[in-house]
Design a protein around this motif. Structure first.
Motif, short mmCIF file in Angstrom:
data_model
loop_
_atom_site.label_atom_id
_atom_site.label_comp_id
_atom_site.label_asym_id
_atom_site.label_seq_id
_atom_site.Cartn_x
_atom_site.Cartn_y
_atom_site.Cartn_z
N GLY A 25 -0.92 -32.78 -10.05
CA GLY A 25 -1.79 -31.62 -10.24
C GLY A 25 -1.63 -31.03 -11.63
O GLY A 25 -2.62 -30.69 -12.29
N LEU A 26 -0.39 -30.94 -12.09
CA LEU A 26 -0.15 -30.44 -13.46
C LEU A 26 -0.68 -31.40 -14.51
O LEU A 26 -1.23 -30.97 -15.53
N LYS A 27 -0.54 -32.70 -14.27
CA LYS A 27 -1.07 -33.69 -15.22
C LYS A 27 -2.59 -33.60 -15.29
O LYS A 27 -3.18 -33.66 -16.37
N ALA A 28 -3.23 -33.45 -14.13
CA ALA A 28 -4.69 -33.33 -14.11
C ALA A 28 -5.13 -32.03 -14.79
O ALA A 28 -6.12 -32.01 -15.54
N ALA A 29 -4.39 -30.95 -14.56
CA ALA A 29 -4.70 -29.68 -15.22
C ALA A 29 -4.57 -29.81 -16.74
O ALA A 29 -5.37 -29.24 -17.49
N ALA A 30 -3.59 -30.57 -17.19
CA ALA A 30 -3.42 -30.79 -18.63
C ALA A 30 -4.62 -31.55 -19.20
O ALA A 30 -5.07 -31.28 -20.33
N GLU A 31 -5.17 -32.48 -18.43
CA GLU A 31 -6.37 -33.20 -18.88
C GLU A 31 -7.56 -32.25 -18.97
O GLU A 31 -8.35 -32.34 -19.90
N ILE A 32 -7.68 -31.35 -18.00
CA ILE A 32 -8.77 -30.36 -18.06
C ILE A 32 -8.59 -29.48 -19.28
O ILE A 32 -9.56 -29.17 -19.98
N ALA A 33 -7.36 -29.08 -19.56
CA ALA A 33 -7.08 -28.22 -20.71
C ALA A 33 -7.38 -28.92 -22.04
O ALA A 33 -7.71 -28.26 -23.03
N ALA A 113 -13.21 -34.22 -17.84
CA ALA A 113 -11.84 -34.49 -17.36
C ALA A 113 -11.81 -35.25 -16.04
O ALA A 113 -10.79 -35.86 -15.72
N LEU A 114 -12.90 -35.23 -15.29
CA LEU A 114 -12.90 -35.81 -13.94
C LEU A 114 -12.43 -37.26 -13.87
O LEU A 114 -11.58 -37.58 -13.04
N PRO A 115 -12.93 -38.17 -14.70
CA PRO A 115 -12.45 -39.56 -14.59
C PRO A 115 -10.94 -39.69 -14.79
O PRO A 115 -10.28 -40.47 -14.10
N ARG A 116 -10.40 -38.93 -15.72
CA ARG A 116 -8.95 -39.01 -15.97
C ARG A 116 -8.17 -38.39 -14.82
O ARG A 116 -7.11 -38.89 -14.43
N ALA A 117 -8.68 -37.31 -14.24
CA ALA A 117 -8.01 -36.68 -13.10
C ALA A 117 -8.03 -37.62 -11.89
O ALA A 117 -7.02 -37.76 -11.19
N ILE A 118 -9.14 -38.27 -11.65
CA ILE A 118 -9.23 -39.22 -10.54
C ILE A 118 -8.22 -40.35 -10.74
O ILE A 118 -7.54 -40.77 -9.81
N SER A 119 -8.12 -40.82 -11.97
CA SER A 119 -7.16 -41.89 -12.28
C SER A 119 -5.72 -41.44 -12.01
O SER A 119 -4.92 -42.21 -11.46
#
Length: 127
Positions: A25-33, A113-119
């Motif tokens: 979750g934190l990694k995905a949030a970092a991608e969004i940021a 960010a969605l594709p990276r978060a899904i990954s």
């Protein structure tokens, strides 16, 4: 004794998976940021309806990642607390004001960010 051992193993695996979900979750949030850096690239002021332009870069660099635990798992969040007076700059840009047309960008940030978060969430879990 065997049933207790199975229960202990299950609880340990559950704990490991929950920890990994929180970390992801934190990694995905970092991608969004990081996504504002990808979508806010136009120098100077932006036209009404366009993604905000970059003057100093302070706004697009101000996004902070965080995650929240929910009943369904984890929510990845990145938001800017940069303000103009008492107003949140992102909210002003996203919704516009009486004197300024909106510069919608939140959905574009998420879509970037969605594709990276899904990954990130699709990686195998270590149990």
């Amino acid at each position: 004794m065997i049933k207790m051992s199975l229960l202990e193993n299950w609880l340990e695996m559950k704990s490991k998976i929950i920890n990994q979900i929180q970390q992801r979750g934190l990694k995905a949030a970092a991608e969004i940021a990081r996504s504002p850096q990808n979508i806010m690239t136009q120098p100077g002021p932006s036209a009404p309806g366009d993604v905000p332009g970059v003057r100093s870069g302070a706004y697009r660099s101000s996004y902070e990642p965080r995650s929240e635990n929910t009943a369904m798992g984890v929510r990845a969040i990145a938001e800017s607390n940069l303000s103009v007076g008492k107003w949140n700059l992102g909210a002003l840009l996203e919704g516009g004001t009486r004197k300024m047309a909106a510069r919608p960008h939140a959905e574009k940030i998420l879509q970037d960010a969605l594709p990276r978060a899904i990954s990130i969430f699709s990686e195998p879990y270590d149990v």
